[in-house]
Design an enzyme around this catalytic site. Structure first.
Site, PDB file in Angstrom:
ATOM      1  N   ASP A 136      70.071  71.894  44.685  1.00  0.00           N
ATOM      2  CA  ASP A 136      68.630  72.084  44.493  1.00  0.00           C
ATOM      3  C   ASP A 136      68.213  73.465  45.003  1.00  0.00           C
ATOM      4  O   ASP A 136      67.295  73.597  45.807  1.00  0.00           O
ATOM      5  CB  ASP A 136      67.845  70.981  45.201  1.00  0.00           C
ATOM      6  CG  ASP A 136      66.387  70.912  44.728  1.00  0.00           C
ATOM      7  OD1 ASP A 136      66.100  71.419  43.629  1.00  0.00           O
ATOM      8  OD2 ASP A 136      65.536  70.371  45.462  1.00  0.00           O
ATOM      9  N   ILE A 158      53.335  71.651  55.562  1.00  0.00           N
ATOM     10  CA  ILE A 158      53.668  73.040  55.201  1.00  0.00           C
ATOM     11  C   ILE A 158      54.549  73.109  53.952  1.00  0.00           C
ATOM     12  O   ILE A 158      54.887  74.201  53.486  1.00  0.00           O
ATOM     13  CB  ILE A 158      54.381  73.762  56.362  1.00  0.00           C
ATOM     14  CG1 ILE A 158      55.644  72.986  56.794  1.00  0.00           C
ATOM     15  CG2 ILE A 158      53.451  73.978  57.533  1.00  0.00           C
ATOM     16  CD1 ILE A 158      56.455  73.717  57.857  1.00  0.00           C
ATOM     17  N   LYS A 217      60.961  67.301  58.604  1.00  0.00           N
ATOM     18  CA  LYS A 217      61.033  66.844  57.218  1.00  0.00           C
ATOM     19  C   LYS A 217      61.086  65.322  57.237  1.00  0.00           C
ATOM     20  O   LYS A 217      62.038  64.711  57.719  1.00  0.00           O
ATOM     21  CB  LYS A 217      62.255  67.412  56.504  1.00  0.00           C
ATOM     22  CG  LYS A 217      62.344  66.966  55.049  1.00  0.00           C
ATOM     23  CD  LYS A 217      63.501  67.612  54.320  1.00  0.00           C
ATOM     24  CE  LYS A 217      63.237  69.072  54.068  1.00  0.00           C
ATOM     25  NZ  LYS A 217      62.153  69.278  53.066  1.00  0.00           N
ATOM     26  N   GLY A 261      58.926  68.626  48.751  1.00  0.00           N
ATOM     27  CA  GLY A 261      60.082  68.825  47.880  1.00  0.00           C
ATOM     28  C   GLY A 261      60.660  67.501  47.455  1.00  0.00           C
ATOM     29  O   GLY A 261      60.107  66.430  47.728  1.00  0.00           O
ATOM     30  N   GLY A 262      61.805  67.588  46.770  1.00  0.00           N
ATOM     31  CA  GLY A 262      62.422  66.384  46.230  1.00  0.00           C
ATOM     32  C   GLY A 262      62.943  65.441  47.288  1.00  0.00           C
ATOM     33  O   GLY A 262      63.163  64.263  47.011  1.00  0.00           O
ATOM     34  N   PHE A 263      63.135  65.927  48.516  1.00  0.00           N
ATOM     35  CA  PHE A 263      63.701  65.078  49.556  1.00  0.00           C
ATOM     36  C   PHE A 263      62.663  64.611  50.567  1.00  0.00           C
ATOM     37  O   PHE A 263      62.984  63.844  51.462  1.00  0.00           O
ATOM     38  CB  PHE A 263      64.813  65.827  50.295  1.00  0.00           C
ATOM     39  CG  PHE A 263      65.908  66.298  49.392  1.00  0.00           C
ATOM     40  CD1 PHE A 263      66.706  65.394  48.727  1.00  0.00           C
ATOM     41  CD2 PHE A 263      66.114  67.649  49.191  1.00  0.00           C
ATOM     42  CE1 PHE A 263      67.716  65.824  47.879  1.00  0.00           C
ATOM     43  CE2 PHE A 263      67.111  68.088  48.346  1.00  0.00           C
ATOM     44  CZ  PHE A 263      67.914  67.176  47.689  1.00  0.00           C
ATOM     45  N   GLY A 264      61.433  65.096  50.444  1.00  0.00           N
ATOM     46  CA  GLY A 264      60.396  64.668  51.363  1.00  0.00           C
ATOM     47  C   GLY A 264      59.426  65.780  51.684  1.00  0.00           C
ATOM     48  O   GLY A 264      59.535  66.893  51.168  1.00  0.00           O
ATOM     49  N   ALA A 265      58.471  65.466  52.543  1.00  0.00           N
ATOM     50  CA  ALA A 265      57.454  66.439  52.950  1.00  0.00           C
ATOM     51  C   ALA A 265      57.809  67.024  54.308  1.00  0.00           C
ATOM     52  O   ALA A 265      58.408  66.355  55.150  1.00  0.00           O
ATOM     53  CB  ALA A 265      56.085  65.768  53.015  1.00  0.00           C
ATOM     54  N   THR A 266      57.436  68.290  54.527  1.00  0.00           N
ATOM     55  CA  THR A 266      57.760  68.992  55.766  1.00  0.00           C
ATOM     56  C   THR A 266      56.465  69.322  56.511  1.00  0.00           C
ATOM     57  O   THR A 266      55.494  69.796  55.903  1.00  0.00           O
ATOM     58  CB  THR A 266      58.547  70.276  55.481  1.00  0.00           C
ATOM     59  OG1 THR A 266      59.716  69.948  54.714  1.00  0.00           O
ATOM     60  CG2 THR A 266      58.986  70.939  56.772  1.00  0.00           C
TER      61      THR A 266
END
Length: 966
Positions: free
Chosen positions: A812, A694, A716, A697-702
């Protein structure tokens, strides 16, 4: 015949007596109506302060609580309801009693704008509305037409501190020509100080601190010849108070410094530059001058020595150079701070002859002096040495280039406590009795001489029997520590680290009952640690590391209840480590080869070289006995090896089982349902299939995960390749799990494994703000929707910056990190993840944690983290939300490279063509002035100057005000 009676005069007298009560009755009705209107505006009165204010007791309103009438009349003269815990919204049309002279509503929680009648009154002398929640712009009514009266012309005191007033300071305040006190501090005012304030000839106090003011200090203020207190900035805010955001341009006008009655000039960290004038005409009445933490350069002016009443002088953290002026009587100053400059040369002793003991007879001057100076002493690092601030003298010359001999300073008055900071300079002399001359003038002394080039012995220290704290670390002192130090019974802290001291640790240290800190590290001390040292029962820190001490550590140290640090590393100690009351780092005992091995504070093992078998006993002479012994020994060895092998196999299986369980464990922060397990998350996301993705981003996928019918979470997934320590990660994520706010996504739990590391959040069905903005072209978005989203996000950021523990900078902020529910309530996500990634990375990095188009220019170029970088990013998001365009929208290509939504908004504002900026839904559902004000707010957030940008607390207040303004 009798003369006729004088009936006409009698009738006239009776007629006058009948007519006199009529104006009195009219006035009483107006007074009563005004009082009842104030009562009607109060929504909450927990203390029942206004319980007697009712129409039923109308004839006795002069006896109502907080009401004072004129003597021998029923005219209301004063209303004092300060600090009464009242709250409510004051209507703009709220009336005042017609002859009211004093109104004090300070320290309540009234909201709304300042009622028009308050500043339109021609009789009101004193108005105090400070420390409420009043909002909106400050409006001064224009002069009345065809009337000799002027609004607020009689007003002498206008106190509006601690509210939420916005926009500029109105130049119309100049018509309040009788003003003596004008306090506008702790608001959200912006722009410049109006030059027309120079017309206030009677003005004694002007306080505009803790706002968002800019531009130059107007030279016209010098026309206020009676001005005694000028507070331009104030950084001594207590926790939870509004910080300082005033950022002026240029320097202090010479004419303002020359105001003859100026007693208190307070402008720390006000962004001032330039130089102070080297000469000054007229007498100097300064009592306190605070210009610390600015960018002022040049020499410290000699005319400061002519300010005979000067008691407080702070020029710290500027760029002053040259020597200290000999005209300045240092001993006369109760507070002198010139630390962090480029001053050099000798520090000459002061003269006492010029000292003045005069105190100002102006109560308002002393009130501001006591408050400002008192807060500085409380917040000052070395001012807290003695706990209290009563009768304290503080002199700080640290971190300059002073050299030569130490100064012989003499205090002009007896001080209960005296702190002298000379550290971080180039003094290269020895200690002398003359240096300690100030000891006779004070009952408690703290001295810091660290990081100089001082040499010789420290024997003279014993002569200062009132010494409380002495730091002479990192010099070149040599010789032994004098036994006479044992007579310094007030000594609490002694730091002599990094010198060339020899000899033994004096036994007399044990006689110092007040001693809390003793640091003798990095010297050449030898001998044993004296047993008597443990009699210093208040010891908290004892550092003896990097010496040549031998023998054992006294076991009596285990009886020191307050000892938290015992560092004896890198000596020649032996024996057992005592059981200390507080946990100790084993690093405090390393470097002692004969010391028992440290296993915490309650266990130790002997060094291997200390284990030696004793020799002796009779020899076995018979061959048969020898064979029996060898066989028995062999059997024992084989049995032992078998036991070890079995134990190893079992332990390996056990660890593998535990590891397998741990890799599938989910840690939760709330009462999670039984469905929340590792296996169910993997199954619900189809092993993190793209079908359940869904967002990225810069920190991972959700991923979306439905663990049970109606129970959805967002997972996440983070990449573990960058992390170095699971313990650090675990500590950081547990901290984030405790943070709760109505506009932050809820972190439900987390999982750390060898192949997967993920965070579990509550699922929000409305998608993210990026999708919302993208769809604005297909539907009309209303003002209510946009305003609500903006306020929600601003409140979340204000919480992270100011009220959250620990304080968090997001780094961010962008639409994809703002989530919505089905009712368009907004929630900020990914807070704290930039910090989480940073502290757990394998290699240090200077990469900017953010997204191009939203990153503040100073953050992109310097990588310096600041809450003002978040403010910039929020401003960009707000611009997108108002326009429906993206930060780097393709439509901007016509203006050339580097043109962003910030450039577009600024261009349209300058061209007065703001209607083109807003989406069509906003133009149809909101007033133009509201939209323009929101655009102004967003552009102020994206200012190139960090100092000019408001705080998120100020932004949230402005946005909330836009929603309540009718």
């Amino acid at each position: 015949m009798a003369a006729p009676r004088p009936r006409p005069p009698l009738l006239l007298l009776l007629l006058l007596l009948l007519l006199l009560p009529i104006p009195l009755a009219i006035s009483s009705a107006a007074d009563l109506a005004a009082l009842l209107a104030i009562k009607a505006a109060v929504a909450h009165d927990p203390g029942g302060v206004l319980s007697a204010w009712s129409a039923a007791s109308a004839t006795s309103y002069c006896r109502w609580r907080g009401v004072n009438c004129y003597p021998s009349s029923s005219f209301v003269a004063a209303i004092d309801l300060s600090a009464s815990s009242l709250s409510g919204t004051l209507p703009a049309s709220l009336p005042l009693p017609p002859r009211l002279r004093r109104l004090d509503l300070a320290g309540n929680n009234f909201s709304g704008p300042i009622p028009n009648a308050f500043l339109a009154s021609t009789t009101l002398l004193y108005l105090d509305l400070s420390f409420n929640s009043l909002s909106g712009p400050l409006k001064i009514p224009p002069p009345f037409a065809n009337s000799s009266s002027t609004p607020c012309a009689a007003l002498t005191n206008l106190r509006l501190a601690g509210n939420l007033l916005v926009n500029n300071i109105p130049a119309g305040i100049a018509q309040c020509r009788s003003l003596r006190v004008l306090d506008l501090s702790r608001n959200v005012l912006e722009g410049a100080i109006p030059p027309r304030l120079g017309r206030l000839a009677a003005l004694r106090v002007l306080d505009v601190s803790r706002n968002s003011l800019t531009d130059r200090i107007p030279v016209e203020l010098a026309s206020c010849r009676k001005l005694a207190v000028l507070v331009l900035s104030n950084i001594t805010a207590s926790p939870g108070e509004q910080p300082e955001f005033n950022a002026f341009v240029g320097g202090l006008p010479t004419e303002v410094l020359a105001i003859p009655e100026l007693a208190v000039l307070w402008a720390p960290r006000a962004n001032l530059d330039g130089r102070l004038p080297l000469s000054r005409n007229g007498t100097c009445g300064l009592v306190a001058l605070n210009l610390g933490k600015n960018s002022i350069s040049g020499a410290v002016p000699r005319w400061l020595g002519d300010c005979q009443d000067l008691k407080f002088l702070d020029l710290s953290s500027n760029s002053f150079e040259g020597s200290m002026p000999t005209q300045l009587s240092i001993g006369c100053l109760s507070y002198l701070n010139v630390s962090g400059n480029h001053l050099s040369g000798p520090l000459l002793s002061s003269e006492e002859s010029k000292c003045s003991n005069r105190l100002s007879t102006d109560n308002i001057v002393m009130q501001y002096y006591d408050e400002l100076v008192g807060n500085t002493l409380i917040g000052n690092p070395f001012g807290s040495e003695f706990g209290g601030i009563s009768n304290v003298t503080l002199h700080d010359f640290s971190n300059n280039g002073f050299g030569g001999t130490l100064p012989f300073l003499t205090l002009s008055r007896h001080a209960n406590s005296y702190s002298l900071w000379l550290n971080g300079n180039m003094f290269n002399t020895t200690l002398s009795a003359g240096f300690f001359g100030f000891c006779k003038d004070s009952t408690s002394i703290a001295v810091n001489l660290s990081s100089n080039q001082l040499s010789g012995s420290i024997d003279m220290l014993s002569s200062c029997i009132t010494i409380h704290s002495f730091d002479a670390g990192y010099n070149k002192f040599s010789g032994s520590i004098p036994a006479g130090i044992g007579a310094l019974h007030l000594l609490k802290s002694l730091v002599l680290e990094g010198n060339n001291l020899t000899g033994q640790v004096p036994v007399k240290f044990g006689d110092l009952a007040a001693l809390e800190v003793l640091d003798l590290s990095r010297n050449y001390l030898s001998g044993s640690i004296p047993l008597h040292l443990a009699d210093a029962s208040h010891l908290e820190v004892l550092k003896l590391d990097h010496n040549r001490l031998s023998g054992s550590i006294p076991s009596s140290f285990s009886e020191l209840a307050q000892l938290t640090i015992l560092d004896v590393s890198f000596n020649n100690l032996s024996g057992v480590i005592p059981n200390l009351r507080h946990p100790a780092d084993c690093g405090f005992f390393i470097g002692n080869s004969l010391l028992y091995q440290c296993f915490g504070t309650h266990a130790s093992l002997p060094p291997t070289e200390a284990i030696n078998s004793s020799k002796g006993g009779s020899q076995v002479t018979r061959f048969k006995s020898l064979i029996v012994i060898l066989v028995a020994a062999a059997a024992a060895v084989i049995s032992f090896l078998l036991v070890i092998l079995i134990f190893f196999v079992c332990e390996r299986r056990k660890r593998a089982k535990i590891s397998n369980l741990r890799t599938k464990m989910v840690v939760t922060f709330t009462d999670a349902p039984p469905e929340l397990t590792y296996e169910s998350l993997i199954r619900a996301t189809s092993n993190f299939s793209i079908q359940n993705l869904i967002g990225t981003g810069g920190f991972g996928a959700t991923y979306k995960a439905e663990l049970a019918p109606g129970f959805l979470v967002a997972v996440k997934r983070l990449a573990m390749g960058r992390f170095q320590g699971l313990q650090q990660f675990d500590a950081e994520i547990r901290t984030l799990g405790r943070i709760r706010h109505g506009n932050l996504v809820t972190l439900i739990g987390y999982h750390i494994g060898e192949s997967d590391t993920f965070l579990i959040y509550n699922y929000l069905s409305g998608g993210n703000l990026e999708k919302f903005i993208h769809e604005m072209g297909n539907r009309k978005v209303t003002w209510t929707e946009v305003h609500k989203i903006a306020v929600d996000v601003a409140q979340a950021l204000a919480f992270l910056h100011g009220s959250c523990t620990p304080r968090i900078i997001h780094r961010d902020i962008k639409p994809s990190n703002i989530l919505l529910d089905e009712h368009l309530n907004a929630y900020l996500s990914d807070f704290g993840l930039a910090r989480l990634i940073e502290v757990t990375q394998t290699h240090a990095t200077t990469d900017v944690a953010g997204t191009f188009g939203y990153v503040a220019p100073e953050y992109a170029t310097t990588c310096r983290v600041s809450d003002k970088a978040d403010v910039y990013s929020f401003g960009v998001v707000l611009l997108e939300l108002m326009s429906g365009k993206r930060s780097l929208d393709p439509s901007f290509s016509q203006f050339g490279n580097g043109f962003t939504i910030v450039s577009w908004g600024r261009m349209l504002m300058q061209e007065d063509n703001t209607s083109e900026f807003f989406s069509r839904g906003l133009l149809d559902t909101a007033r133009k002035d509201r939209l323009t004000e929101m655009l102004n707010t967003a552009l102020s957030c994206t200012s190139e100057s960090v100092a000019v940008r408001p705080s998120m607390r100020q932004v949230a207040a402005k946005l909330k005000q836009l929603g309540t303004d009718r």
